[in-house]
Motif scaffolding. Structure first.
Motif, short mmCIF file in Angstrom:
data_model
loop_
_atom_site.label_atom_id
_atom_site.label_comp_id
_atom_site.label_asym_id
_atom_site.label_seq_id
_atom_site.Cartn_x
_atom_site.Cartn_y
_atom_site.Cartn_z
N SER A 26 0.60 -1.10 -0.36
CA SER A 26 -0.07 -0.05 -0.15
C SER A 26 0.77 1.14 0.31
O SER A 26 0.65 2.54 -0.68
CB SER A 26 -0.78 -0.10 1.59
OG SER A 26 -1.51 0.78 1.13
N SER A 29 2.38 1.02 -3.97
CA SER A 29 1.92 1.71 -4.90
C SER A 29 0.63 3.27 -4.33
O SER A 29 1.02 3.69 -5.53
CB SER A 29 0.94 0.33 -4.96
OG SER A 29 -0.11 0.69 -3.44
N ASN A 30 0.80 3.22 -2.98
CA ASN A 30 -0.22 4.29 -3.31
C ASN A 30 1.05 6.74 -2.97
O ASN A 30 1.14 7.23 -3.96
CB ASN A 30 -0.61 5.11 -2.46
CG ASN A 30 -1.82 4.19 -1.72
OD1 ASN A 30 -2.54 4.73 -2.50
ND2 ASN A 30 -2.14 3.40 -0.98
N THR A 31 2.06 5.71 -2.89
CA THR A 31 3.58 6.38 -2.94
C THR A 31 3.92 6.65 -4.86
O THR A 31 4.27 8.06 -5.21
CB THR A 31 5.01 6.99 -2.59
OG1 THR A 31 4.53 6.34 -0.63
CG2 THR A 31 5.37 7.35 -2.51
N LEU A 32 3.86 5.80 -4.70
CA LEU A 32 4.39 5.77 -6.53
C LEU A 32 3.46 6.10 -7.28
O LEU A 32 3.19 7.15 -8.22
CB LEU A 32 4.39 4.97 -6.67
CG LEU A 32 4.89 4.32 -8.87
CD1 LEU A 32 5.85 5.65 -9.03
CD2 LEU A 32 5.64 3.34 -9.01
N THR A 33 1.66 6.07 -7.06
CA THR A 33 0.51 6.55 -7.59
C THR A 33 1.08 8.12 -7.79
O THR A 33 -0.17 9.61 -8.64
CB THR A 33 -0.37 5.83 -7.51
OG1 THR A 33 -0.25 4.10 -7.85
CG2 THR A 33 -1.64 6.77 -8.32
N TRP A 34 0.74 8.32 -6.22
CA TRP A 34 1.47 10.26 -6.40
C TRP A 34 2.40 10.59 -6.74
O TRP A 34 1.66 12.24 -7.31
CB TRP A 34 1.10 10.14 -4.33
CG TRP A 34 1.43 12.17 -3.74
CD1 TRP A 34 0.67 12.74 -3.72
CD2 TRP A 34 2.31 11.59 -3.38
NE1 TRP A 34 1.29 13.74 -3.54
CE2 TRP A 34 2.17 13.18 -3.68
CE3 TRP A 34 3.86 11.48 -2.92
CZ2 TRP A 34 3.33 14.53 -3.13
CZ3 TRP A 34 5.08 12.85 -3.17
CH2 TRP A 34 4.77 13.63 -2.88
N LEU A 36 3.49 9.69 -9.80
CA LEU A 36 2.83 9.68 -11.55
C LEU A 36 1.71 10.67 -11.23
O LEU A 36 1.89 11.11 -12.30
CB LEU A 36 2.46 8.28 -11.66
CG LEU A 36 4.40 7.44 -11.85
CD1 LEU A 36 4.13 6.33 -12.20
CD2 LEU A 36 4.77 8.20 -12.41
N SER A 37 1.03 11.00 -10.36
CA SER A 37 0.04 11.43 -10.76
C SER A 37 0.14 13.15 -10.57
O SER A 37 -0.57 14.02 -11.74
CB SER A 37 -1.30 11.51 -9.43
OG SER A 37 -1.33 11.85 -8.40
N ILE A 75 -7.04 15.19 -11.09
CA ILE A 75 -6.25 14.54 -10.92
C ILE A 75 -5.42 15.16 -9.57
O ILE A 75 -4.69 14.30 -8.53
CB ILE A 75 -4.92 14.35 -12.24
CG1 ILE A 75 -5.94 13.36 -12.99
CG2 ILE A 75 -3.52 13.38 -11.87
CD1 ILE A 75 -4.94 13.35 -14.14
N SER A 79 -4.79 13.08 -5.69
CA SER A 79 -3.15 12.78 -5.36
C SER A 79 -3.10 12.80 -4.12
O SER A 79 -2.19 13.01 -2.74
CB SER A 79 -2.22 13.75 -6.11
OG SER A 79 -1.93 14.71 -5.54
N PHE A 82 -3.83 9.26 -2.22
CA PHE A 82 -2.66 8.72 -2.76
C PHE A 82 -1.96 9.42 -1.62
O PHE A 82 -0.94 8.03 -0.57
CB PHE A 82 -1.94 8.89 -4.22
CG PHE A 82 -3.18 8.66 -4.66
CD1 PHE A 82 -3.51 7.04 -4.88
CD2 PHE A 82 -3.60 8.73 -5.99
CE1 PHE A 82 -4.34 6.21 -5.69
CE2 PHE A 82 -4.64 8.27 -7.20
CZ PHE A 82 -4.95 7.07 -7.07
#
Length: 158
Positions: A26, A29-34, A36-37, A75, A79, A82
């Motif tokens: 978690s 994935s949330n850090t990476l999504t943040w 990238l967002s 977005i 973020s 995330f």
């Protein structure tokens, strides 16, 4: 030989290992999504982004520009979710570590982080469909693990 009171039961060990894996995933994935967002939101509104590649009438370009600007703002708002979940995942991992060490404070950290994670979409976005769906799906597993950890509180000290 260790005292039986200070031994971690096998079931608690399995719960902690699963929670370490889930919490770590978690967080990552949330850090990476943040990260990238933020990039994706910037790409949508940049001069070299999609808007520059769209050809068409003036009205079409204006409507498209408005849509992409709105998407970019959405977005950026998402973020925050995330990033919040990534931070709460670290708190949750700290709680699991506490329970691994047989400390009750770990249970409180874990349960608090899990419950607050379920509330974040409602706090930021209200009671929309995605918030309710996230509560039902995430809430089931969060509550399941909280209850299973609660059964193991008798092995933990203050």
């Amino acid at each position: 030989m260790k005292n039986k009171i200070n031994q971690r039961p096998a079931f608690l060990t399995i719960l902690c290992v699963l929670s370490f894996i889930g919490g770590g995933w978690s967080f990552l994935s949330n850090t990476l999504t943040w990260l990238l967002s933020e990039y994706f939101a910037g790409f949508l509104t940049s001069k070299s982004g999609i808007l520059e590649r769209i050809e068409g009438s003036f009205i079409f370009n204006k409507l498209t520009e408005k849509a992409f600007t709105s998407m970019s703002e959405t977005i950026e708002e998402i973020s925050v979710v995330f990033l919040s979940i990534a931070v709460l995942s670290l708190v949750s991992i700290a709680g699991v570590y506490g329970m691994w060490k047989l400390k009750r404070v770990g249970f409180l950290l874990y349960a608090g982080a899990q419950l607050f994670m379920l509330c974040i979409p409602f706090i930021l976005f209200g009671t929309g469909f995605s918030s309710v769906l996230g509560l039902v799906w995430g809430g089931f597993f969060s509550m399941l693990f909280i209850v299973m950890y609660a059964f193991n509180l008798k092995y933990m000290s203050d």
